[in-house]
Motif scaffolding. Structure first.
Motif, PDB file in Angstrom:
ATOM      1  N   PHE A 433       0.824  -1.205   0.000  1.00  0.00           N
ATOM      2  CA  PHE A 433       0.000   0.000   0.000  1.00  0.00           C
ATOM      3  C   PHE A 433       0.863   1.262   0.000  1.00  0.00           C
ATOM      4  CE2 PHE A 433      -1.906   3.234   2.870  1.00  0.00           C
ATOM      5  CZ  PHE A 433      -2.970   3.640   2.077  1.00  0.00           C
ATOM      6  N   GLN A 434       1.860   1.316   0.862  1.00  0.00           N
ATOM      7  CA  GLN A 434       2.634   2.546   1.004  1.00  0.00           C
ATOM      8  C   GLN A 434       3.440   2.873  -0.257  1.00  0.00           C
ATOM      9  OE1 GLN A 434       4.531   0.287   4.276  1.00  0.00           O
ATOM     10  NE2 GLN A 434       6.291   1.583   3.875  1.00  0.00           N
ATOM     11  N   GLU A 435       3.673   1.872  -1.117  1.00  0.00           N
ATOM     12  CA  GLU A 435       4.430   2.128  -2.337  1.00  0.00           C
ATOM     13  C   GLU A 435       3.608   2.883  -3.382  1.00  0.00           C
ATOM     14  OE1 GLU A 435       5.492  -1.847  -3.210  1.00  0.00           O
ATOM     15  OE2 GLU A 435       7.144  -1.899  -1.762  1.00  0.00           O
ATOM     16  N   PHE A 436       2.289   2.879  -3.230  1.00  0.00           N
ATOM     17  CA  PHE A 436       1.423   3.625  -4.145  1.00  0.00           C
ATOM     18  C   PHE A 436       1.169   5.057  -3.672  1.00  0.00           C
ATOM     19  CE2 PHE A 436       0.328  -0.811  -4.965  1.00  0.00           C
ATOM     20  CZ  PHE A 436       0.311  -0.848  -6.353  1.00  0.00           C
ATOM     21  N   LEU A 437       1.577   5.376  -2.439  1.00  0.00           N
ATOM     22  CA  LEU A 437       1.334   6.712  -1.913  1.00  0.00           C
ATOM     23  C   LEU A 437       2.200   7.745  -2.619  1.00  0.00           C
ATOM     24  CD1 LEU A 437       1.219   5.858   1.886  1.00  0.00           C
ATOM     25  CD2 LEU A 437      -0.722   6.576   0.478  1.00  0.00           C
ATOM     26  N   VAL A 438       1.657   8.942  -2.789  1.00  0.00           N
ATOM     27  CA  VAL A 438       2.414  10.054  -3.363  1.00  0.00           C
ATOM     28  C   VAL A 438       3.278  10.645  -2.256  1.00  0.00           C
ATOM     29  CG1 VAL A 438       2.251  12.333  -4.425  1.00  0.00           C
ATOM     30  CG2 VAL A 438       0.639  10.525  -5.063  1.00  0.00           C
ATOM     31  N   THR A 439       4.565  10.673  -2.462  1.00  0.00           N
ATOM     32  CA  THR A 439       5.486  11.110  -1.410  1.00  0.00           C
ATOM     33  C   THR A 439       6.103  12.471  -1.661  1.00  0.00           C
ATOM     34  OG1 THR A 439       7.308   9.952  -2.496  1.00  0.00           O
ATOM     35  CG2 THR A 439       6.069   8.730  -0.832  1.00  0.00           C
ATOM     36  N   ALA A 440       5.791  13.092  -2.798  1.00  0.00           N
ATOM     37  CA  ALA A 440       6.429  14.371  -3.115  1.00  0.00           C
ATOM     38  C   ALA A 440       5.920  15.495  -2.227  1.00  0.00           C
ATOM     39  CB  ALA A 440       6.187  14.727  -4.582  1.00  0.00           C
ATOM     40  N   ASP A 441       4.679  15.417  -1.778  1.00  0.00           N
ATOM     41  CA  ASP A 441       4.063  16.455  -0.961  1.00  0.00           C
ATOM     42  C   ASP A 441       4.094  15.983   0.493  1.00  0.00           C
ATOM     43  OD1 ASP A 441       2.367  18.128   0.439  1.00  0.00           O
ATOM     44  OD2 ASP A 441       0.921  18.301  -1.194  1.00  0.00           O
TER      45      ASP A 441
END
Length: 461
Positions: A433-441
């Motif tokens: 799941f966490q690999e699909f999260l957007v991490t830029a913001d």
């Protein structure tokens, strides 16, 4: 639809917003309902002109917890149908009223009474879609009048499209399919680890969004509730390793303390490729997760939604601390754009998307008073009603309990381009799941879900 199954009793439609107005012509034409059978009961003037054009009785009276029993008794008796297309009217209360009176029921979303989506710190799950679903399913009784819950596009048709997607993936992988498949066992055999119910809406009306206005292509109040007032929910896969901070389990569904507007994910759709969307709580996340759970296996199930530009701007206003004071549905006669929605099966060797791509101009050609979004919902209602009229004694049911082939056969002409597309798009091999999260913001990144440094007050725990 056969004459034998044509519905001849009365129908009370509660609410006449964008979906009610879009549905009205199809009720009369596709399902052969007579205008004299219909009454519209609604809290405001929206839809009066559409009803008048077709000779349908139109009454302005809001249903409340105090008056609903008396009001419904004026319009419905045994064998009639209550079609609940409203917001802030309790599905649980209406179904409880219908059952002992032998009245059929259908809604597109399981709703509480007004104020029911406001978070309760004492009982944090009682404003969640999973909890609302459980309360209504508890009303099921064998051989009771059919009450179809949560059946529009999604929730609703998306679950039927999921079954078609699993069949398509099985054919590609040369996996044999039983006449009546065990869907959970099939998904496990196919190596499905994650399922995104992915949607991207580009429709816009060209008007300026006012400060403090919340606008959308369907119920603005509905999106405000599920994206801003409620916590996000995700069906939690058996392959997942780390549970987000502050998350609460309800069966295999994980309830997150953050609202969906504050969690962004990556997904994929055929027209645009990789896209970012909000992780929105939705009824079908729970119902699909339950259908595909074996006890030892479950995929991660998410609704990843990129709403229309006006809705995204509205959510940005809320994020900036500007409260919503007015709500507006974009005029279906002025919008231009596409709504693309489908099931993305992410498996061990790639991904498969199956769903509907509908242009706003095509929607208006197919059925008056519809945007692409509203017609996809209306198609789900029409398909479910056709099924209900032939199955009037099934108790409380949701999409997963119904005949997908029959419903899609009725609904498909209104869905535009329904297609199946293979893609090699994916994230890291583990498909967590966490690999699909957007991490830029930073605000919407995985650190807001997994970092122990986050302040508990900031995530509402």
């Amino acid at each position: 639809m056969s004459n034998a199954s044509r519905f001849s009793k009365r129908i009370l439609m509660v609410g006449c917003g964008s979906v009610g107005q879009g549905l009205l012509p199809l009720l009369l034409q596709t399902l052969s309902i007579q205008a004299t059978q219909l009454t519209i009961l609604t809290a405001d003037e929206r839809g009066r002109d559409v009803a008048a054009q077709r000779g349908v009785r139109f009454i302005i009276e809001a249903l409340t917890a105090q008056n609903y029993a008396a009001v419904l008794s004026q319009h419905l008796t045994a064998g009639d149908l209550l079609l609940n297309l409203s917001v802030d009217v309790s599905s649980q209360a209406l179904i409880s009223w219908c059952r002992p009176r032998d009245v059929l029921y259908l809604d597109t979303c399981v709703e509480p009474w007004v104020g029911g989506y406001l978070s309760s710190h004492s009982v944090p799950l009682q404003n969640s879609n999973t909890w609302l679903r459980q309360q209504v399913l508890a009303l099921h009784h064998p051989d009771a009048p059919t009450a179809v819950i949560a059946h529009g596009m999604n929730p609703g048709l998306i679950s039927h499209l999921l079954k078609e997607a699993l069949v398509a993936l099985a054919q590609r992988k040369h996996v044999a399919i039983d006449l009546k498949p065990d869907w959970a066992a099939l998904a496990q055999t196919l190596g499905v680890k994650a399922i995104h119910l992915s949607e991207h809406d580009t429709q816009d009306d060209g008007q300026i969004l006012s400060r403090g206005e919340f606008a959308n292509t369907w119920s603005a109040q509905g999106l405000y509730s599920e994206a801003w007032l409620q916590g996000a929910e995700v069906g939690w896969g058996s392959h997942e390793v780390e549970t987000p901070l502050g998350a609460l389990y309800s069966g295999s569904v994980l309830h997150l303390p953050q609202s969906g507007a504050n969690i962004r994910m990556r997904t994929w759709l055929p027209t645009w490729g990789e896209q970012q969307g909000y992780l929105i709580t939705h009824h079908e996340v729970a119902s699909i997760t339950e259908m595909l759970s074996t006890g030892s296996y479950c995929p991660t199930v998410c609704y990843v939604y990129s709403p229309c530009p006006k809705a995204q701007q509205s959510l940005a206003y809320l994020g900036a601390g500007i409260a919503a004071h007015t709500f507006r549905v974009l005029d279906c006669n002025k919008v231009q754009g596409i709504d693309e929605i489908g099931v993305l099966l992410i498996h061990d060797t790639g991904a498969l998307w199956h769903g509907s791509t509908l242009r706003s101009d095509e929607a208006q050609r197919l059925a008056p008073h519809n945007s692409a979004t509203s017609l996809q919902v209306v198609a789900g209602i029409v398909g479910a009603l056709a099924w209900m009229f032939e199955h009037p004694r099934c108790g409380v049911v949701e999409a997963e309990d119904m005949d997908s082939a029959q419903i899609l056969n009725v609904a498909r002409p209104w869905l535009g381009d329904v297609k199946t597309v293979d893609t090699d798009w994916s994230v890291e091999h583990s498909l967590l799941f966490q690999e699909f999260l957007v991490t830029a913001d930073a605000k919407n990144s995985e650190c807001g879900l997994y970092s122990a440094a986050i302040n508990a007050e900031e995530i509402g725990v």
